[in-house]
Design a protein around this motif. Structure first.
Motif, PDB file in Angstrom:
ATOM      1  N   MET A  31     -51.687  -1.222  34.040  1.00 41.29           N
ATOM      2  CA  MET A  31     -52.325  -2.137  34.983  1.00 41.29           C
ATOM      3  C   MET A  31     -51.369  -3.258  35.381  1.00 41.29           C
ATOM      4  O   MET A  31     -50.598  -3.758  34.570  1.00 41.29           O
ATOM      5  N   ASN A  35     -54.750  -6.552  37.829  1.00 43.11           N
ATOM      6  CA  ASN A  35     -55.696  -5.593  37.267  1.00 43.11           C
ATOM      7  C   ASN A  35     -55.911  -4.373  38.163  1.00 43.11           C
ATOM      8  O   ASN A  35     -56.984  -3.779  38.175  1.00 43.11           O
ATOM      9  N   ARG A 361     -59.312  -7.382  26.500  1.00 36.65           N
ATOM     10  CA  ARG A 361     -58.759  -6.023  26.472  1.00 36.65           C
ATOM     11  C   ARG A 361     -57.718  -5.903  25.364  1.00 36.65           C
ATOM     12  O   ARG A 361     -56.877  -6.779  25.212  1.00 36.65           O
ATOM     13  N   ASP A 408     -62.077  -2.902  26.195  1.00 40.55           N
ATOM     14  CA  ASP A 408     -62.584  -4.274  26.186  1.00 40.55           C
ATOM     15  C   ASP A 408     -63.443  -4.481  24.949  1.00 40.55           C
ATOM     16  O   ASP A 408     -64.508  -3.887  24.822  1.00 40.55           O
TER      17      ASP A 408
END
Ligand code: NAG
Ligand code: NAG
Ligand code: NAG
Length: 442
Positions: A31, A35, A361, A408
């Motif tokens: 990522m 994001n 995360r 997450d």
């Protein structure tokens, strides 16, 4: 809060918000700082000042060249993409002959050049598409190499008649004479690395989007020297860890020089699900061989050149998790605790309770094996969220014993992580055995 502060102190102040990008994870979805999934395939990385620039083809945007910038090779910010200028340009590469920035890539099997006054500026088409000297060759794959010795940029291509060609880039940006040729077999995706005066050429075989064992050749003279090889760069059955070469990056640090293999882990059609496999390379200057050093997670300190690996992990054994359905604990030779859980049918689950998270995360390494690489699609869900196939988070799913995925997690010992397999027959044993999970905290 206490947990966070303690970890900040232990990890030397690494910002927890960037936890997911604190490692290079071969095969995993990578990522950007916005994001979004990094979309720069068949590309290269080049350093200018203290910034690294990653250019590649955007699979989700009509194969336009996309550019990302980074100071640490981990966190990449989408840059001013020259995306409206050119489309369907494969494997874009950058060069800087005579002070201007040039981009070269393949369009319709010809070379298209674009020019800009700055690396992240607007690239304008420079001339029309051309073929390659000496014989008006057309080609498929673009590679790039800069030789400090003669301060010259070289365009590497997979040209007609299975020739891998090396052409000089002239100071006016035009493609100059061919200085070398590898005509020993069907190869593409060329990249060159120079160590101690030896040129190492890395190429892939020609199997479309499917991975194959990439090879290396070496010569001591780029200009006209003959190539020794081919030699493998990874165990043959690993198929270059399911990747195809695109570029060799040298990072000269204060303590050591590290060589990085950049490869693409393509999906079945070179689309947006394609990922990346970057690995440190071991260069044996005596035997003149290169081998990829496989790590599930690693990073490089771009100042010192030193490579490191996660050191703070919390481990949860599968045999201590809650086992739902037909799955059962078994002895397991390769498992760390010598025990694991097998017979995980689609109606079974292995549920890890009270997993400690930092809040945000985090990388969680799944230690599991499948009977054969194509079977056993395993999934994960966190805190009752949707089940996600591990292969959509990391292309190494099923191909390696340790598969890190970014999840997450809530803060504290409160997370529930469920592992299972999917399949049509609820009672079928897909041959998956899970050893445990490790939650990475640095
Ligand atoms: C190289 O750059 C210099 C300075 O900008 C310029 O005068 C010269 O014409 C360039 N050479 C070529 C071959 O383009
Ligand atoms: C999880 O933690 C809670 C609170 O400490 C405890 O009551 C519960 O038994 C734990 N569950 C498992 C499966 O260990
Ligand atoms: C996960 O994989 C299984 C088996 O290949 C497939 O049937 C299912 O649709 C996949 N699930 C998702 C969410 O992609």
């Amino acid at each position: 809060m206490l947990v966070k502060q303690t970890l900040l102190a232990l990890s030397g102040g690494i910002a927890i918000v960037h936890a997911a990008n604190s490692w290079i994870v071969p095969g995993a979805a990578w990522m950007s700082t916005s994001n979004t999934k990094i979309d720069a395939h068949g590309g290269m990385v080049i350093k200018e000042g203290d910034t690294f620039y990653w250019i590649g083809q955007a699979a989700s945007h009509e194969v336009q060249p996309y550019l990302y910038t980074s100071k640490n090779l981990l966190d990449w910010e989408p840059s001013n993409n020259p995306k409206n200028t050119v489309k369907w340009m494969w494997r874009p590469k950058l060069a800087k002959p005579n002070g201007s920035w040039w981009m070269y890539g393949q369009i319709d099997r010809n070379v298209q050049a674009l020019k800009s006054t700055s690396i992240a500026g607007n690239y304008a088409l420079s001339g029309s598409k051309v073929t390659l000297p000496p014989n008006s060759y057309t080609y498929s794959d673009t590679g790039m190499f800069y030789d400090e010795a003669d301060q010259t940029w070289y365009l590497l291509t997979s040209a007609d008649h299975n020739n891998v060609q090396i052409n000089k880039i002239n100071s006016d940006g035009t493609i100059g004479s061919r200085v070398n040729l590898l005509a020993k077999g069907a190869y593409e995706a060329p990249g060159i690395l120079k160590v101690n005066g030896i040129y190492y050429l890395i190429v892939s075989g020609k199997t479309g989007w499917r991975s194959n064992p990439n090879s290396m050749f070496w010569t001591d003279k780029l200009n006209g020297g003959s190539w020794n090889g081919p030699y493998g760069i990874a165990p043959e059955d690993k198929k270059t860890y399911n990747s195809q070469n695109t570029f060799q990056l040298t990072v000269k640090g204060s303590q050591k020089t590290t060589y990085i293999y950049m490869g693409d882990s393509w999906d079945s059609k070179g689309g947006p699900d394609s990922n990346y496999v970057w690995l440190p390379m071991n260069v044996d200057t005596n035997s003149k061989r290169i081998t990829l050093e496989y790590h599930a997670q690693w990073k490089i300190d771009v100042n010192t050149g030193v490579v490191s690996f996660p050191s703070k992990k919390r481990r949860y054994e599968a045999e201590h998790a809650e086992i739902v359905g037909r799955a059962a604990v078994t002895s397991c030779e390769h498992c760390l605790s010598k025990r694991g859980v097998h017979k995980i049918t689609p109606d079974s689950q292995v549920v890890f309770y009270n997993v400690t998270g930092l809040g945000g995360r985090q990388w969680v390494q799944f230690h599991y094996r499948v009977k054969d690489l194509e079977s056993g699609e395993a999934y994960v869900n966190v805190n009752g969220g949707p089940a996600v196939n591990i292969s959509s988070l990391n292309h190494r799913a099923g191909h390696h014993d340790v598969v890190p995925v970014a999840l997450d997690l809530e803060e504290g010992a409160v997370n529930k992580i469920t592992f299972g397999v999917s399949g049509r027959n609820q009672a079928e044993d897909l041959g998956v055995i899970i050893d445990g999970i490790e939650v990475v905290e640095d």
